[in-house]
Design an enzyme around this catalytic site. Structure first.
Site, short mmCIF file in Angstrom:
data_model
loop_
_atom_site.label_atom_id
_atom_site.label_comp_id
_atom_site.label_asym_id
_atom_site.label_seq_id
_atom_site.Cartn_x
_atom_site.Cartn_y
_atom_site.Cartn_z
N THR A 1 24.58 33.92 20.41
CA THR A 1 25.16 33.04 19.39
C THR A 1 24.54 33.24 18.01
O THR A 1 23.37 33.61 17.90
CB THR A 1 24.93 31.57 19.81
OG1 THR A 1 25.30 30.72 18.72
CG2 THR A 1 23.49 31.28 20.14
N TYR B 1 19.75 24.71 21.46
CA TYR B 1 20.79 25.63 21.91
C TYR B 1 20.45 27.06 21.46
O TYR B 1 20.40 27.99 22.27
CB TYR B 1 22.15 25.20 21.34
CG TYR B 1 23.23 26.23 21.54
CD1 TYR B 1 23.66 26.57 22.81
CD2 TYR B 1 23.81 26.88 20.45
CE1 TYR B 1 24.64 27.53 22.99
CE2 TYR B 1 24.79 27.83 20.62
CZ TYR B 1 25.21 28.16 21.90
OH TYR B 1 26.17 29.11 22.07
N1 UFG Z 1 32.18 19.35 11.98
C1 UFG Z 1 32.67 18.26 11.26
N2 UFG Z 1 33.36 17.32 11.96
C2 UFG Z 1 33.60 17.40 13.29
C3 UFG Z 1 33.10 18.50 14.00
C4 UFG Z 1 32.40 19.46 13.31
O1 UFG Z 1 32.45 18.15 10.07
O2 UFG Z 1 34.22 16.47 13.84
C5 UFG Z 1 31.42 20.39 11.25
C6 UFG Z 1 30.04 20.62 11.83
O3 UFG Z 1 29.13 19.69 11.31
C7 UFG Z 1 29.80 22.08 11.42
C8 UFG Z 1 31.20 22.70 11.44
O4 UFG Z 1 32.10 21.61 11.40
O5 UFG Z 1 29.29 22.11 10.12
C9 UFG Z 1 31.46 23.49 12.70
O6 UFG Z 1 31.11 22.70 13.81
P1 UFG Z 1 31.57 23.04 15.29
O7 UFG Z 1 31.13 21.92 16.17
O8 UFG Z 1 33.01 23.40 15.32
O9 UFG Z 1 30.76 24.37 15.64
P2 UFG Z 1 29.20 24.71 15.47
O10 UFG Z 1 29.05 25.54 14.22
O11 UFG Z 1 28.35 23.50 15.57
O12 UFG Z 1 28.90 25.56 16.76
C10 UFG Z 1 29.77 26.61 17.20
C11 UFG Z 1 29.58 26.78 18.70
C12 UFG Z 1 28.21 27.28 19.01
C13 UFG Z 1 27.90 28.50 18.18
C14 UFG Z 1 28.11 28.24 16.73
C15 UFG Z 1 27.89 29.50 15.92
O13 UFG Z 1 29.80 25.55 19.39
O14 UFG Z 1 28.14 27.57 20.38
O15 UFG Z 1 29.45 27.79 16.52
O16 UFG Z 1 28.03 29.26 14.56
F1 UFG Z 1 26.62 28.85 18.35
#
Ligand code: UFG
Length: 338
Positions: free
Chosen positions: A119, A143
């Site tokens: 990741t 993670y």
């Molecule tokens: N976000 C919001 N509102 C929401 C959900 C998410 O503003 O309701 C924001 C988060 O704070 C973040 C962005 O959108 O800034 C992306 O969030 P996601 O939950 O879609 O994804 P993440 O970046 O947290 O994580 C994903 C995968 C991981 C991986 C990562 C790599 O879940 O397994 O991308 O960048 F490691």
């Protein structure tokens, strides 16, 4: 000639099921090994399905021997950044300890090729954007740390056992659904931005939270590199081919090198769906880095990977078709945590 069997742990999950689809289309025989804790049986479009846990070493060993497995693609893992902050033990157990046990079994059974789902979270808060594989791993959440540990184990093991080679694919933000809308993301408790935005558009939630508007980015919201699931899936097939041909261990980023802010995703989701849903700014989510964008030069050069869907509209459109289908069919996973 018999088709080559490839063991796919977590092959009933979101990313795993797309790779299983592509292995089948390529004439390989995926042996899907999944405990269905977050995956769905009906997402497995081809191959053999075995209901099993990676903690069940005897079953794993028996499966590897029975199907004469030489290659393993390992997805089975916990993947939610924010959840890992509150449940570090679960993440280290599932992503580090269980994977360690799997690697050990692979070594004992003579596995030669291992493709590992890593990741972008291993980079922590990158000093540059885009970020290359040579950057030091400084993860900021359990993670990312749990995946980094496994990368370290793989690196050491591949040096000690020359017949065993691995490719770690560092995924950036995987999104979208199958081109024919047969499979897609269906987590029991969705946390990903695009899924939540689309489900808000569908009226499942009164509003979408925007986690943090005070980041040092152009519009104040966090930036991610969204990669379409089909492009990511293809990277796994190329990784397998590389391992078989070159017999060398490698680490590759999987992303497009294009960053999109949360507000941009919201805007394009509204355009694609034609629905003007409510999005409310709130506090930052724990464990979230401000910006994660891939330098994917290496995978393009070394594996010949060509991104085909570097287009946020297309990514969201495929996810939208999938979400509508899921809702219409009443097939959404509900309740328990993913
Ligand atoms: N976000 C919001 N509102 C929401 C959900 C998410 O503003 O309701 C924001 C988060 O704070 C973040 C962005 O959108 O800034 C992306 O969030 P996601 O939950 O879609 O994804 P993440 O970046 O947290 O994580 C994903 C995968 C991981 C991986 C990562 C790599 O879940 O397994 O991308 O960048 F490691």
């Amino acid at each position: 000639m018999n088709k080559e069997n490839v063991l796919v742990t977590g092959g009933a999950g979101y990313i795993g099921s797309h790779v299983v689809r592509d292995l089948g289309e390529k004439g390989l025989n995926p042996i899907v090994y999944d405990n269905l804790s977050t995956g769905n049986r009906e997402s497995v479009l081809c191959g053999q399905f075995i209901l099993g846990d990676i903690q069940d070493t005897p079953l794993l060993r028996e499966t590897i021997q029975k199907y004469n497995i030489k290659s393993v693609i390992h997805f089975a893992a916990s993947i939610v950044v924010s959840e890992s902050v509150g449940k570090p033990l679960e993440y280290y157990e599932n992503n580090s300890i269980n994977t360690f046990q799997l690697i050990k079994t692979c070594i004992e059974t003579g596995i030669e090729n291992f493709v590992f789902s890593s990741t972008a979270a291993v980079y922590g808060i990158p000093k540059t954007a885009p970020i290359a594989e040579t950057a030091i791993m400084t993860p900021i959440n359990p993670y990312g740390k749990s995946k980094m540990v496994t990368e370290m184990v793989l690196s050491d093991v591949s040096k000690a056992y020359p017949y065993f080679n691995y490719i770690a694919l560092r995924y950036f933000n995987v999104a979208g659904a199958d081109r024919e809308v047969r499979i897609g993301q269906n987590y029991k408790k969705p946390t990903h931005l695009m899924t939540l935005a689309l489900r808000t558009a569908l009226g499942d939630y009164p509003h979408l939270n925007i986690f943090g508007t005070d980041y040092h980015t152009a519009d104040g919201t966090a930036i991610r590199d969204y990669i379409h699931i089909d492009d990511l899936s293809n990277a796994h097939l190329l990784a397998l081919e590389y391992l078989e041909a070159e017999k060398k261990s490698r680490v590759f980023n999987c992303g497009y090198g294009t960053g999109h802010s949360v507000l941009e995703v919201v805007k394009i989701t509204k355009e694609v769906t034609g629905i003007d849903f409510l999005a409310i700014p709130t506090n930052r989510r724990p464990g979230d880095p401000p910006e994660l964008v891939a330098d994917s030069t290496l995978i393009q050069k070394e594996l010949g990977w060509k991104p085909l869907h570097n287009d946020l509209h297309y990514i969201i459109q495929t996810a939208w078709e999938w979400e509508k289908k899921l809702k219409g069919a009443g097939r959404r996973e509900q309740g328990a945590e993913s």
